[in-house]
Design a protein around this motif. Sequence first.
Motif, PDB file in Angstrom:
ATOM      1  N   SER A 147      29.210 -18.320   0.883  1.00 27.92           N
ATOM      2  CA  SER A 147      28.670 -18.362   2.247  1.00 27.92           C
ATOM      3  C   SER A 147      27.611 -19.449   2.362  1.00 27.92           C
ATOM      4  CB  SER A 147      28.105 -16.994   2.611  1.00 27.92           C
ATOM      5  OG  SER A 147      29.175 -16.045   2.563  1.00 27.92           O
ATOM      6  N   GLU A 148      26.916 -19.704   1.228  1.00 27.32           N
ATOM      7  CA  GLU A 148      25.913 -20.784   1.234  1.00 27.32           C
ATOM      8  C   GLU A 148      26.583 -22.140   1.527  1.00 27.32           C
ATOM      9  OE1 GLU A 148      23.556 -18.683  -2.507  1.00 27.32           O
ATOM     10  OE2 GLU A 148      24.350 -20.724  -2.711  1.00 27.32           O
ATOM     11  N   GLY A 149      27.725 -22.340   0.900  1.00 32.01           N
ATOM     12  CA  GLY A 149      28.434 -23.611   1.067  1.00 32.01           C
ATOM     13  C   GLY A 149      28.892 -23.802   2.501  1.00 32.01           C
ATOM     14  N   PHE A 150      29.320 -22.725   3.118  1.00 36.76           N
ATOM     15  CA  PHE A 150      29.723 -22.820   4.534  1.00 36.76           C
ATOM     16  C   PHE A 150      28.506 -23.101   5.406  1.00 36.76           C
ATOM     17  CE2 PHE A 150      33.942 -20.544   3.927  1.00 36.76           C
ATOM     18  CZ  PHE A 150      34.686 -21.587   4.447  1.00 36.76           C
ATOM     19  N   GLU A 151      27.383 -22.455   5.084  1.00 37.63           N
ATOM     20  CA  GLU A 151      26.162 -22.711   5.879  1.00 37.63           C
ATOM     21  C   GLU A 151      25.774 -24.182   5.763  1.00 37.63           C
ATOM     22  OE1 GLU A 151      22.376 -20.838   4.641  1.00 37.63           O
ATOM     23  OE2 GLU A 151      22.001 -20.557   6.795  1.00 37.63           O
ATOM     24  N   LYS A 152      25.819 -24.714   4.545  1.00 35.11           N
ATOM     25  CA  LYS A 152      25.468 -26.130   4.345  1.00 35.11           C
ATOM     26  C   LYS A 152      26.423 -27.026   5.152  1.00 35.11           C
ATOM     27  CE  LYS A 152      23.249 -26.209  -0.228  1.00 35.11           C
ATOM     28  NZ  LYS A 152      23.681 -24.924  -0.835  1.00 35.11           N
ATOM     29  N   HIS A 153      27.706 -26.633   5.171  1.00 38.24           N
ATOM     30  CA  HIS A 153      28.714 -27.420   5.895  1.00 38.24           C
ATOM     31  C   HIS A 153      28.400 -27.439   7.394  1.00 38.24           C
ATOM     32  CE1 HIS A 153      32.522 -29.151   7.033  1.00 38.24           C
ATOM     33  NE2 HIS A 153      32.932 -28.058   7.636  1.00 38.24           N
ATOM     34  N   MET A 154      28.061 -26.263   7.939  1.00 46.62           N
ATOM     35  CA  MET A 154      27.741 -26.179   9.369  1.00 46.62           C
ATOM     36  C   MET A 154      26.524 -27.043   9.684  1.00 46.62           C
ATOM     37  SD  MET A 154      29.988 -24.315  10.594  1.00 46.62           S
ATOM     38  CE  MET A 154      31.275 -24.064   9.387  1.00 46.62           C
ATOM     39  N   ASP A 155      25.471 -26.887   8.843  1.00 47.39           N
ATOM     40  CA  ASP A 155      24.228 -27.626   9.100  1.00 47.39           C
ATOM     41  C   ASP A 155      24.472 -29.122   9.017  1.00 47.39           C
ATOM     42  OD1 ASP A 155      22.035 -25.169   7.480  1.00 47.39           O
ATOM     43  OD2 ASP A 155      23.138 -25.160   9.371  1.00 47.39           O
ATOM     44  N   ARG A 156      25.349 -29.528   8.093  1.00 50.82           N
ATOM     45  CA  ARG A 156      25.642 -30.954   7.905  1.00 50.82           C
ATOM     46  C   ARG A 156      26.345 -31.522   9.134  1.00 50.82           C
ATOM     47  NH1 ARG A 156      24.484 -35.740   6.596  1.00 50.82           N
ATOM     48  NH2 ARG A 156      26.049 -37.047   5.567  1.00 50.82           N
ATOM     49  N   LEU A 157      27.313 -30.771   9.663  1.00 54.66           N
ATOM     50  CA  LEU A 157      28.059 -31.231  10.846  1.00 54.66           C
ATOM     51  C   LEU A 157      27.108 -31.386  12.035  1.00 54.66           C
ATOM     52  CD1 LEU A 157      31.277 -29.010  10.624  1.00 54.66           C
ATOM     53  CD2 LEU A 157      30.997 -31.381   9.855  1.00 54.66           C
ATOM     54  N   MET A 158      26.219 -30.425  12.202  1.00 52.93           N
ATOM     55  CA  MET A 158      25.264 -30.484  13.318  1.00 52.93           C
ATOM     56  C   MET A 158      24.293 -31.640  13.118  1.00 52.93           C
ATOM     57  SD  MET A 158      25.999 -28.108  15.532  1.00 52.93           S
ATOM     58  CE  MET A 158      24.561 -27.563  16.473  1.00 52.93           C
ATOM     59  N   GLU A 159      23.851 -31.857  11.876  1.00 47.75           N
ATOM     60  CA  GLU A 159      22.914 -32.957  11.610  1.00 47.75           C
ATOM     61  C   GLU A 159      23.579 -34.313  11.852  1.00 47.75           C
ATOM     62  OE1 GLU A 159      20.636 -30.046   8.612  1.00 47.75           O
ATOM     63  OE2 GLU A 159      21.764 -31.725   7.729  1.00 47.75           O
ATOM     64  N   LEU A 160      24.849 -34.433  11.496  1.00 44.38           N
ATOM     65  CA  LEU A 160      25.560 -35.702  11.730  1.00 44.38           C
ATOM     66  C   LEU A 160      25.705 -35.952  13.229  1.00 44.38           C
ATOM     67  CD1 LEU A 160      28.271 -35.564   8.946  1.00 44.38           C
ATOM     68  CD2 LEU A 160      26.655 -37.448   9.310  1.00 44.38           C
ATOM     69  N   THR A 161      25.892 -34.870  13.986  1.00 44.82           N
ATOM     70  CA  THR A 161      25.996 -35.013  15.452  1.00 44.82           C
ATOM     71  C   THR A 161      24.647 -35.458  16.015  1.00 44.82           C
ATOM     72  OG1 THR A 161      27.652 -33.252  15.440  1.00 44.82           O
ATOM     73  CG2 THR A 161      26.696 -33.827  17.577  1.00 44.82           C
ATOM     74  N   GLU A 162      23.570 -34.873  15.492  1.00 46.26           N
ATOM     75  CA  GLU A 162      22.220 -35.259  15.931  1.00 46.26           C
ATOM     76  C   GLU A 162      21.969 -36.727  15.586  1.00 46.26           C
ATOM     77  OE1 GLU A 162      20.796 -30.661  15.189  1.00 46.26           O
ATOM     78  OE2 GLU A 162      20.068 -32.251  13.843  1.00 46.26           O
ATOM     79  N   TYR A 163      22.481 -37.148  14.427  1.00 45.40           N
ATOM     80  CA  TYR A 163      22.354 -38.557  14.017  1.00 45.40           C
ATOM     81  C   TYR A 163      23.096 -39.448  15.012  1.00 45.40           C
ATOM     82  CZ  TYR A 163      23.033 -42.890  11.370  1.00 45.40           C
ATOM     83  OH  TYR A 163      23.061 -44.220  10.987  1.00 45.40           O
ATOM     84  N   MET A 164      24.282 -39.024  15.384  1.00 50.44           N
ATOM     85  CA  MET A 164      25.088 -39.830  16.325  1.00 50.44           C
ATOM     86  C   MET A 164      24.369 -39.953  17.666  1.00 50.44           C
ATOM     87  SD  MET A 164      29.063 -39.458  17.365  1.00 50.44           S
ATOM     88  CE  MET A 164      29.762 -40.531  18.626  1.00 50.44           C
ATOM     89  N   VAL A 165      23.754 -38.851  18.123  1.00 52.58           N
ATOM     90  CA  VAL A 165      23.006 -38.888  19.391  1.00 52.58           C
ATOM     91  C   VAL A 165      21.844 -39.876  19.278  1.00 52.58           C
ATOM     92  CG1 VAL A 165      21.480 -37.518  20.871  1.00 52.58           C
ATOM     93  CG2 VAL A 165      23.680 -36.578  20.148  1.00 52.58           C
ATOM     94  N   ARG A 166      21.137 -39.841  18.154  1.00 56.29           N
ATOM     95  CA  ARG A 166      20.020 -40.775  17.967  1.00 56.29           C
ATOM     96  C   ARG A 166      20.520 -42.216  18.018  1.00 56.29           C
ATOM     97  NH1 ARG A 166      18.524 -37.250  13.983  1.00 56.29           N
ATOM     98  NH2 ARG A 166      19.152 -38.595  12.254  1.00 56.29           N
ATOM     99  N   ARG A 167      21.616 -42.488  17.364  1.00 54.58           N
ATOM    100  CA  ARG A 167      22.138 -43.862  17.315  1.00 54.58           C
ATOM    101  C   ARG A 167      22.581 -44.305  18.707  1.00 54.58           C
ATOM    102  NH1 ARG A 167      22.035 -47.330  15.457  1.00 54.58           N
ATOM    103  NH2 ARG A 167      23.787 -48.101  14.262  1.00 54.58           N
TER     104      ARG A 167
END
Length: 504
Positions: free
Chosen positions: A384-404
């Motif tokens: 479940s930790e790995g899935f949580e990390k995966h979710m957080d990573r996808l959201m962080e990449l989206t936040e990165y895209m918004v910043r760019r």
Amino acid sequence: SLSKEHGNLKYSDILPQNAEGFPATKEFLMKVVDILLDYIKTQSDRNSKVLEFHHPNEMLRLLDLEIPDTGVTLQQLLVDCSTTLKYQVKTGHPHFFNQLSCGLDLVSMAGEWLTATANTNMFTYEIAPVFILMEHVVLQKMREIIGWPNGAGDSILAPGGSISNLYAFLAARHKMFPQYKERGLAAVGGQLVMFTSDQCHYSVRSCASVGGLGTDNCVMVPSDERGRMIPQRLEELILERKAKGHIPFFVNASAGTTVIGAFDPIQEIADICQKYNCWLHVDAAWGGGLLLSRKYRHPRLTGIERADSVTWNPHKLMGALLQCSTIHFKEDGLLISCNQMSAEYLFMTDKLYDVKYDTGDKVIQCGRHNDIFKLWLQWRAKGSEGFEKHMDRLMELTEYMVRRIKQMPDKYYLILEPELVNCCFWYLPTRLRNVPHTADRERALGEICPILKNRMMESGTLMVGYQPDDRRPNFFRNIISSAAVTEADVDFLLAEMDRLGHDL
Ligand SMILES: O=C(O)c1cc(=O)cc(C(=O)O)o1
């Protein structure tokens, strides 16, 4: 290619027809695996193309799809496998952002390989004991994560979110009108009406037509500028229908809408459902994965435990291979009482094991594909930790895209702040930069979407989806749901769209 001694063999020379054929079978299968491994390796290479686009007529000419009278050789089958993958869109490519389901999770894929080899039906414990128990364990875990104590309730896997939503609709109607099963509409004695937001997935509306309400009785509740259902409008519309003598019985709240990724306010909607005795279904097919993230679950999914049913597709954000859709019910026993037909040639009740593990009679399908092993194996691998990390990573990449995007206001226009991994924007070609953002400019920007998308597909370097919605002309909707994506891929996406589209 196959060794000379096996190259001209045919399918009748290998198992199961030829009991002595294991050596040839093994060589053939290992060659198929080589082709698959080559495909996996190529699609993970960022310099390879996402697709080699051809229009259908041209594609037919490139392929040899003819159904022969006499079977071809094993060697030809290998050529067929290679050709098939050569023209397939690489949905696992780091530059494939086109759908809600992107990426290729290799443990889940290994699970699918085993699933295919086990080749069993999921309707009874009798022929799928291990997989049935896996469903039991995984679905209970998901109900716990939704927030039902000790994972109480019942669930099943369905062939996609649309069918999961339909099972919720059927159970809701059965709950309110158990006689409907035998007596049909006569048992209802009035016009049933359901409610959903104007941003919901089209499968919710199709419940109204398939379920006999008619889409006129699927009320589309207006949403706000963020695409969220407006609870006050829901209540007004329920009262309006009640005043006409209609029977409101079902409300769908979307948790992660398909286009903009909006989350309806579940708490307020649940209050209204309680007040008017309506079933609350949460369609979290897309946003359900965020239940696994402590950082992002709230406020988006707050109150989901109040739902009577929840659709949640692991084949979307969680990256399980297609298809893997789950539908969960707070009340145990509803699914079976709603759909049971007690076909005695499958669901004998005098079996020597606890028949509650037989699932076929819970659904209207009978035969059911094994969609659980690839999820169970993936969950074993990630935890479940790995899935949580995966979710957080996808959201962080989206936040990165918004910043760019915000750093390039001359080239990109962000339509709204994402709540999920849907990044909705217009690309601004040179001639449309530095002009007021009017309805005319929106129309012009909408018109370039199909042209720019076509350039992406012709060049084969990128795939980003576009669509209009109920309040805007075409706009791009970028989805980051693949574990392969990095910040560099987001940078590539933004540079490549400009390279391809600046002169539009
Ligand atoms: O499972 C998916 O990838 C999926 C399902 C949809 O209904 C709609 C879309 C989509 O709009 O990309 O994707």
